[in-house]
Design a protein around this motif. Structure first.
Motif, PDB file in Angstrom:
ATOM      1  N   PHE A 288      -3.317  14.002 -48.569  1.00  0.00           N
ATOM      2  CA  PHE A 288      -3.739  13.652 -49.921  1.00  0.00           C
ATOM      3  C   PHE A 288      -4.371  14.808 -50.691  1.00  0.00           C
ATOM      4  O   PHE A 288      -4.285  14.860 -51.904  1.00  0.00           O
ATOM      5  CB  PHE A 288      -4.719  12.469 -49.890  1.00  0.00           C
ATOM      6  N   VAL A 289      -5.042  15.707 -50.000  1.00  0.00           N
ATOM      7  CA  VAL A 289      -5.741  16.794 -50.696  1.00  0.00           C
ATOM      8  C   VAL A 289      -4.878  18.058 -50.731  1.00  0.00           C
ATOM      9  O   VAL A 289      -4.705  18.673 -51.786  1.00  0.00           O
ATOM     10  CB  VAL A 289      -7.112  17.088 -50.040  1.00  0.00           C
ATOM     11  N   LEU A 290      -4.345  18.439 -49.578  1.00  0.00           N
ATOM     12  CA  LEU A 290      -3.553  19.666 -49.518  1.00  0.00           C
ATOM     13  C   LEU A 290      -2.092  19.448 -49.883  1.00  0.00           C
ATOM     14  O   LEU A 290      -1.347  20.419 -50.058  1.00  0.00           O
ATOM     15  CB  LEU A 290      -3.659  20.278 -48.114  1.00  0.00           C
ATOM     16  N   GLY A 291      -1.668  18.196 -49.968  1.00  0.00           N
ATOM     17  CA  GLY A 291      -0.293  17.899 -50.365  1.00  0.00           C
ATOM     18  C   GLY A 291       0.747  18.170 -49.300  1.00  0.00           C
ATOM     19  O   GLY A 291       1.926  18.348 -49.616  1.00  0.00           O
ATOM     20  N   LEU A 292       0.342  18.202 -48.038  1.00  0.00           N
ATOM     21  CA  LEU A 292       1.316  18.397 -46.962  1.00  0.00           C
ATOM     22  C   LEU A 292       2.256  17.193 -46.924  1.00  0.00           C
ATOM     23  O   LEU A 292       1.840  16.068 -47.222  1.00  0.00           O
ATOM     24  CB  LEU A 292       0.601  18.557 -45.623  1.00  0.00           C
ATOM     25  N   PRO A 293       3.512  17.383 -46.554  1.00  0.00           N
ATOM     26  CA  PRO A 293       4.481  16.274 -46.590  1.00  0.00           C
ATOM     27  C   PRO A 293       4.324  15.320 -45.405  1.00  0.00           C
ATOM     28  O   PRO A 293       5.223  15.143 -44.591  1.00  0.00           O
ATOM     29  CB  PRO A 293       5.826  17.011 -46.550  1.00  0.00           C
ATOM     30  N   LEU A 294       3.174  14.668 -45.304  1.00  0.00           N
ATOM     31  CA  LEU A 294       2.889  13.782 -44.183  1.00  0.00           C
ATOM     32  C   LEU A 294       3.314  12.347 -44.435  1.00  0.00           C
ATOM     33  O   LEU A 294       3.278  11.522 -43.527  1.00  0.00           O
ATOM     34  CB  LEU A 294       1.389  13.825 -43.856  1.00  0.00           C
TER      35      LEU A 294
ATOM     36  N   THR B  27       6.466   1.488 -54.888  1.00  0.00           N
ATOM     37  CA  THR B  27       5.276   1.276 -55.712  1.00  0.00           C
ATOM     38  C   THR B  27       4.897   2.618 -56.308  1.00  0.00           C
ATOM     39  O   THR B  27       4.634   3.570 -55.576  1.00  0.00           O
ATOM     40  CB  THR B  27       4.110   0.736 -54.862  1.00  0.00           C
ATOM     41  N   PRO B  28       4.863   2.742 -57.632  1.00  0.00           N
ATOM     42  CA  PRO B  28       4.575   4.050 -58.236  1.00  0.00           C
ATOM     43  C   PRO B  28       3.131   4.477 -57.991  1.00  0.00           C
ATOM     44  O   PRO B  28       2.252   3.639 -57.851  1.00  0.00           O
ATOM     45  CB  PRO B  28       4.821   3.818 -59.727  1.00  0.00           C
ATOM     46  N   PRO B  29       2.900   5.793 -57.930  1.00  0.00           N
ATOM     47  CA  PRO B  29       1.521   6.279 -57.803  1.00  0.00           C
ATOM     48  C   PRO B  29       0.682   5.803 -58.975  1.00  0.00           C
ATOM     49  O   PRO B  29       1.187   5.605 -60.073  1.00  0.00           O
ATOM     50  CB  PRO B  29       1.676   7.802 -57.824  1.00  0.00           C
TER      51      PRO B  29
ATOM     52  N   GLY C 279      -2.905   8.815 -57.228  1.00  0.00           N
ATOM     53  CA  GLY C 279      -2.869   9.582 -58.460  1.00  0.00           C
ATOM     54  C   GLY C 279      -3.584  10.920 -58.332  1.00  0.00           C
ATOM     55  O   GLY C 279      -3.664  11.668 -59.287  1.00  0.00           O
ATOM     56  N   GLY C 280      -4.144  11.225 -57.182  1.00  0.00           N
ATOM     57  CA  GLY C 280      -4.744  12.529 -56.979  1.00  0.00           C
ATOM     58  C   GLY C 280      -6.254  12.536 -56.906  1.00  0.00           C
ATOM     59  O   GLY C 280      -6.869  13.560 -57.184  1.00  0.00           O
ATOM     60  N   ASP C 281      -6.859  11.422 -56.558  1.00  0.00           N
ATOM     61  CA  ASP C 281      -8.311  11.398 -56.458  1.00  0.00           C
ATOM     62  C   ASP C 281      -8.736  12.076 -55.148  1.00  0.00           C
ATOM     63  O   ASP C 281      -9.109  11.421 -54.174  1.00  0.00           O
ATOM     64  CB  ASP C 281      -8.829   9.973 -56.535  1.00  0.00           C
ATOM     65  N   ARG C 282      -8.671  13.382 -55.155  1.00  0.00           N
ATOM     66  CA  ARG C 282      -8.964  14.166 -53.950  1.00  0.00           C
ATOM     67  C   ARG C 282     -10.417  14.074 -53.530  1.00  0.00           C
ATOM     68  O   ARG C 282     -10.729  14.099 -52.348  1.00  0.00           O
ATOM     69  CB  ARG C 282      -8.565  15.618 -54.199  1.00  0.00           C
ATOM     70  N   ALA C 283     -11.310  13.951 -54.489  1.00  0.00           N
ATOM     71  CA  ALA C 283     -12.734  13.863 -54.154  1.00  0.00           C
ATOM     72  C   ALA C 283     -13.012  12.637 -53.295  1.00  0.00           C
ATOM     73  O   ALA C 283     -13.812  12.693 -52.353  1.00  0.00           O
ATOM     74  CB  ALA C 283     -13.577  13.822 -55.415  1.00  0.00           C
ATOM     75  N   TYR C 284     -12.340  11.523 -53.580  1.00  0.00           N
ATOM     76  CA  TYR C 284     -12.516  10.305 -52.783  1.00  0.00           C
ATOM     77  C   TYR C 284     -12.094  10.543 -51.341  1.00  0.00           C
ATOM     78  O   TYR C 284     -12.786  10.158 -50.399  1.00  0.00           O
ATOM     79  CB  TYR C 284     -11.713   9.145 -53.385  1.00  0.00           C
ATOM     80  N   VAL C 285     -10.940  11.164 -51.144  1.00  0.00           N
ATOM     81  CA  VAL C 285     -10.416  11.395 -49.801  1.00  0.00           C
ATOM     82  C   VAL C 285     -11.332  12.338 -49.033  1.00  0.00           C
ATOM     83  O   VAL C 285     -11.620  12.118 -47.849  1.00  0.00           O
ATOM     84  CB  VAL C 285      -8.974  11.940 -49.859  1.00  0.00           C
ATOM     85  N   ILE C 286     -11.797  13.377 -49.692  1.00  0.00           N
ATOM     86  CA  ILE C 286     -12.713  14.313 -49.027  1.00  0.00           C
ATOM     87  C   ILE C 286     -14.017  13.605 -48.674  1.00  0.00           C
ATOM     88  O   ILE C 286     -14.514  13.730 -47.555  1.00  0.00           O
ATOM     89  CB  ILE C 286     -12.966  15.552 -49.906  1.00  0.00           C
ATOM     90  N   ALA C 287     -14.558  12.827 -49.605  1.00  0.00           N
ATOM     91  CA  ALA C 287     -15.804  12.102 -49.341  1.00  0.00           C
ATOM     92  C   ALA C 287     -15.621  11.103 -48.207  1.00  0.00           C
ATOM     93  O   ALA C 287     -16.476  11.002 -47.313  1.00  0.00           O
ATOM     94  CB  ALA C 287     -16.283  11.394 -50.601  1.00  0.00           C
ATOM     95  N   LEU C 288     -14.520  10.377 -48.205  1.00  0.00           N
ATOM     96  CA  LEU C 288     -14.247   9.415 -47.134  1.00  0.00           C
ATOM     97  C   LEU C 288     -14.196  10.118 -45.782  1.00  0.00           C
ATOM     98  O   LEU C 288     -14.774   9.645 -44.792  1.00  0.00           O
ATOM     99  CB  LEU C 288     -12.927   8.690 -47.403  1.00  0.00           C
TER     100      LEU C 288
END
Length: 187
Positions: A44-50, A56-58, A66-75
């Motif tokens: 989710f943060v680095l955009g690796l093809p995982l 369902t659209p982003p 949609g790119g909420d990287r701060a949420y993923v890092i905080a989680l």
């Protein structure tokens, strides 16, 4: 500097009377949480093809897809911090507040102050294996069809390598919580 010295500096020394299995379980909790954190940050943060997005659209509003990287890092940071906090159930600082803690420093940690949150956390984490089974069936926890995140081939292997160890967090925490309670209340 050996592994034990580094571990003692990072986590503190084990409390007297804590068996080796409990100390290992404390370290294991931090290690079983780490792969899922790395998978989330990688995908989710680095955009690796995982993974791939399903039909369902982003989210357009800055949501998770949609790119909420701060949420993923905080989680990920909070998850790993909570996992490291579990080591307090076997460490000296889990029995006596460290001296640097204002007002409480040097005083005994009340048993229930550690046991209640640990027991509640363990109970909550016991739902996770169910969630993994539902995800593997392409369903949400409620049983709805979930096509928002799709993995294929090697992506599936990497996903399960990251998330399957996380299923051990709840049972390990439960074992440490029971041991902590018994050890601290034994007269």
């Amino acid at each position: 500097m050996g592994v034990r010295t580094i571990a003692a500096r990072l986590h503190g020394t084990p409390a007297p009377g804590v068996p080796r299995w409990a100390v290992r379980a404390g370290y294991a909790i931090a290690l079983v949480v780490l792969p899922s954190c790395l998978w989330r940050i990688g995908g989710f943060v680095l955009g690796l093809p995982l993974f791939e997005h399903g039909p369902t659209p982003p989210a357009e509003d800055g949501g998770l897809f949609g790119g909420d990287r701060a949420y993923v890092i905080a989680l990920s940071v909070v998850s790993e911090a909570l996992a490291l906090l579990c080591f307090g159930l076997v460490a000296r600082w889990g029995e006596v507040w460290p001296r640097w803690v204002p007002v409480l420093g040097g005083r005994p940690v009340p048993v229930l102050a550690a046991v209640v949150p640990a027991a509640l956390g363990s109970a909550a984490l016991m739902v996770f294996p169910y969630g993994l089974v539902m995800f593997s069936l392409g369903l949400t926890i409620r049983g709805d069809r979930d096509l928002g995140l799709i993995t294929h081939g090697w992506q599936t292997v990497v996903f399960w390598a990251g998330y399957l160890p996380l299923a051990a967090w709840g049972p390990l925490l439960a074992a440490l919580t029971v041991h902590y309670y018994r050890r601290r209340t034994a007269s």
